[in-house]
Write an enzyme that holds these catalytic residues in place. Sequence first.
Site, mmCIF file in Angstrom:
data_model
loop_
_atom_site.group_PDB
_atom_site.id
_atom_site.type_symbol
_atom_site.label_atom_id
_atom_site.label_comp_id
_atom_site.label_asym_id
_atom_site.label_seq_id
_atom_site.Cartn_x
_atom_site.Cartn_y
_atom_site.Cartn_z
ATOM 1 N N ARG A 113 27.086 42.864 41.692
ATOM 2 C CA ARG A 113 26.722 41.462 41.544
ATOM 3 C C ARG A 113 26.897 40.663 42.846
ATOM 4 N NH1 ARG A 113 29.722 37.096 39.482
ATOM 5 N NH2 ARG A 113 31.517 38.473 39.322
ATOM 6 N N CYS A 169 51.673 38.592 41.357
ATOM 7 C CA CYS A 169 52.030 37.443 42.196
ATOM 8 C C CYS A 169 53.353 36.801 41.794
ATOM 9 C CB CYS A 169 50.915 36.399 42.153
ATOM 10 S SG CYS A 169 50.274 36.049 40.504
ATOM 11 N N GLN A 185 52.458 28.352 36.838
ATOM 12 C CA GLN A 185 51.537 29.105 37.677
ATOM 13 C C GLN A 185 50.207 28.394 37.919
ATOM 14 O OE1 GLN A 185 53.169 33.182 35.710
ATOM 15 N NE2 GLN A 185 51.435 33.475 37.082
ATOM 16 N N HIS A 207 52.609 29.089 42.959
ATOM 17 C CA HIS A 207 53.332 29.317 41.702
ATOM 18 C C HIS A 207 54.758 28.797 41.878
ATOM 19 C CE1 HIS A 207 50.071 31.594 40.236
ATOM 20 N NE2 HIS A 207 50.571 32.809 40.224
#
Lengths: 351, 351
Positions: free
Chosen positions: B42, B131, B158, B251
């Site tokens: 894509r 993360c 987050q 975060h």
Amino acid sequence: MSHLGYHVAIVGATGAVGQQMLKTLERLNFPVKTLLPLSSKRSAGKKVVFKGEELTVQEATPESFEGIQLALFSAGGSVSKALAPEAVKRGAVVVDNTSAYRMAGDVPLVVPEVNEEDLRDHNGIIANPNCSTIQMVAALQPIRQAFGLKRIIVSTYQAVSGAGAEAIDEMYVQSRQVLNNEQVNPEILPVGGDKKHYQIAFNAIPQIDKFQDNGFTFEEVKMIQETKKIMRDQTIQVAATCVRLPVESGHSESVYIEVEKEGVTVPQLREVLQAAPGITLQDDPAQQIYPMAIEAAGKDDVFVGRIRKDLDQEKGFHMWIVADNLLKGAALNSVQIAFSLQKLGLLENQS
Amino acid sequence: MSHLGYHVAIVGATGAVGQQMLKTLERLNFPVKTLLPLSSKRSAGKKVVFKGEELTVQEATPESFEGIQLALFSAGGSVSKALAPEAVKRGAVVVDNTSAYRMAGDVPLVVPEVNEEDLRDHNGIIANPNCSTIQMVAALQPIRQAFGLKRIIVSTYQAVSGAGAEAIDEMYVQSRQVLNNEQVNPEILPVGGDKKHYQIAFNAIPQIDKFQDNGFTFEEVKMIQETKKIMRDQTIQVAATCVRLPVESGHSESVYIEVEKEGVTVPQLREVLQAAPGITLQDDPAQQIYPMAIEAAGKDDVFVGRIRKDLDQEKGFHMWIVADNLLKGAALNSVQIAFSLQKLGLLENQS
């Protein structure tokens, strides 16, 4: 107004909580014979609406309380300190939504679902707890009654309306500025009276109210001390981290608890909460059902979900507790205290 | 590109993390001889820029990895599952930023400041942790080394960029819609592939990734399992509640810990963190100094503040840990792993 009812004053009638007090008295049909909206000198002369009638806000003075039977205060701690005793002197029962009297030994600190009976000990002033405390103890008290409660560790996700109408405006103005790539000039949050101000839009600020010497903020200290007072148990271990978010209304709380009893299960916690007054259980992970601030805003209940057992502690559980901080966290709880006072025969006769 | 360096492929080069990987390789001057940007079908044909050169993104196929020495993957777990073994088969070392291999027994899960030495055990694939895990273990490892670590309870705050570039767009589009009183139509958050979608603008959503049978989300399970694996200690008790906020990047984490050692003080914790690599201490309550997402965004370090002793548990401490989730939480950590591989002689010779 009603033919039969009480002479009621709202101190801070133009503020975010005061406005909700007016709406809540009307919506829950509390018996009000006359309603007197009071405020600081600055807001005097403004108009408020109660049951379709436009009323002019007057400056609150000691004499304002002549003939008042019930006074709901929400105009800041200094106003309560100055005027609540004056209202009591003139025969009013005061429900105070500031922190001025919460920890005073002779002042009941009341969430009706938890400790309505404490109202019987009042000496004129009843304190309404801090918003973030109310929703937490309302959800934890039924659990405590069923299984005991040893420990609470809470991290909050608090809405800007807890800092007043100006903080709501600030959040929306800043949000628009960020979206338009304009300069942001914080002036209010995290704490109006503190030295520095930070951007709340698209941010999270780990400060609510001023810092104390032990490194906790006053908001965190309030949650810790008030929980113990309301639950009448100084041995419950409570720790709090309070954080401000770019949310208009609806405080969320990530809460870890340890119960006393062994072998408690998540279905048992759900059952107890489902039966509890003022609590709505929203807890179906398979259907992505859990409480959220934007859903709780404008509603009376405290919403609880994401209940799960800790993976290591047999008596440990996690949950997510959400409520409208202006309603159950403030105005609604104050009006519920007024209803409880009436029910327990602690208000003068209606006139 | 450099005269001497590695043949490097970035899989997912057009994504939020892939873009940061390109920038970080360039900024930290990792020795890149050739850079091959790869993507799904894509996105193939799109252009990316590396060191001022425009490169055309190619569709990732097994054959793409011929001659590649280092491949950084961040194009989703299914892409990593299909193509990481193909890259390894062709001689590349893979640093995978998805959850596909993190818990595999023969795959090191590495935060260089914490467990760089684990890289020596690699069999071609190295996993980059989640993360929210990375920033937490980076901050807690120095504390653990100095004082031991028994227990962690974390509640996260987050940013939407953790859910990709589309989630960032969704947050800003929704914010504008709310400001303009327009209808909001959530389509991505909280989880692109889940059944229901909720408004993130001016809200907090207590779901990141899909729910597991034990009531925890996969994000929460990742934090729990990965922390134990990275710290090589299955006995550390870890609990997590993960919440998505309307923040673009950065975060934040409210972290409660219990250390092993008795008598540890807040100044001692500060001292240890101040000396730790990759950590910036921001902890001065009197001056309202603490980490915040909008300040951490775009920076490499993990920021720690609000350190305070629990009021009941002698070995308990609270803190607030913030980092850029796309940098230390993803791209930067992957590039740091690449530097560590080079330092330890675990990459083929530069050509």
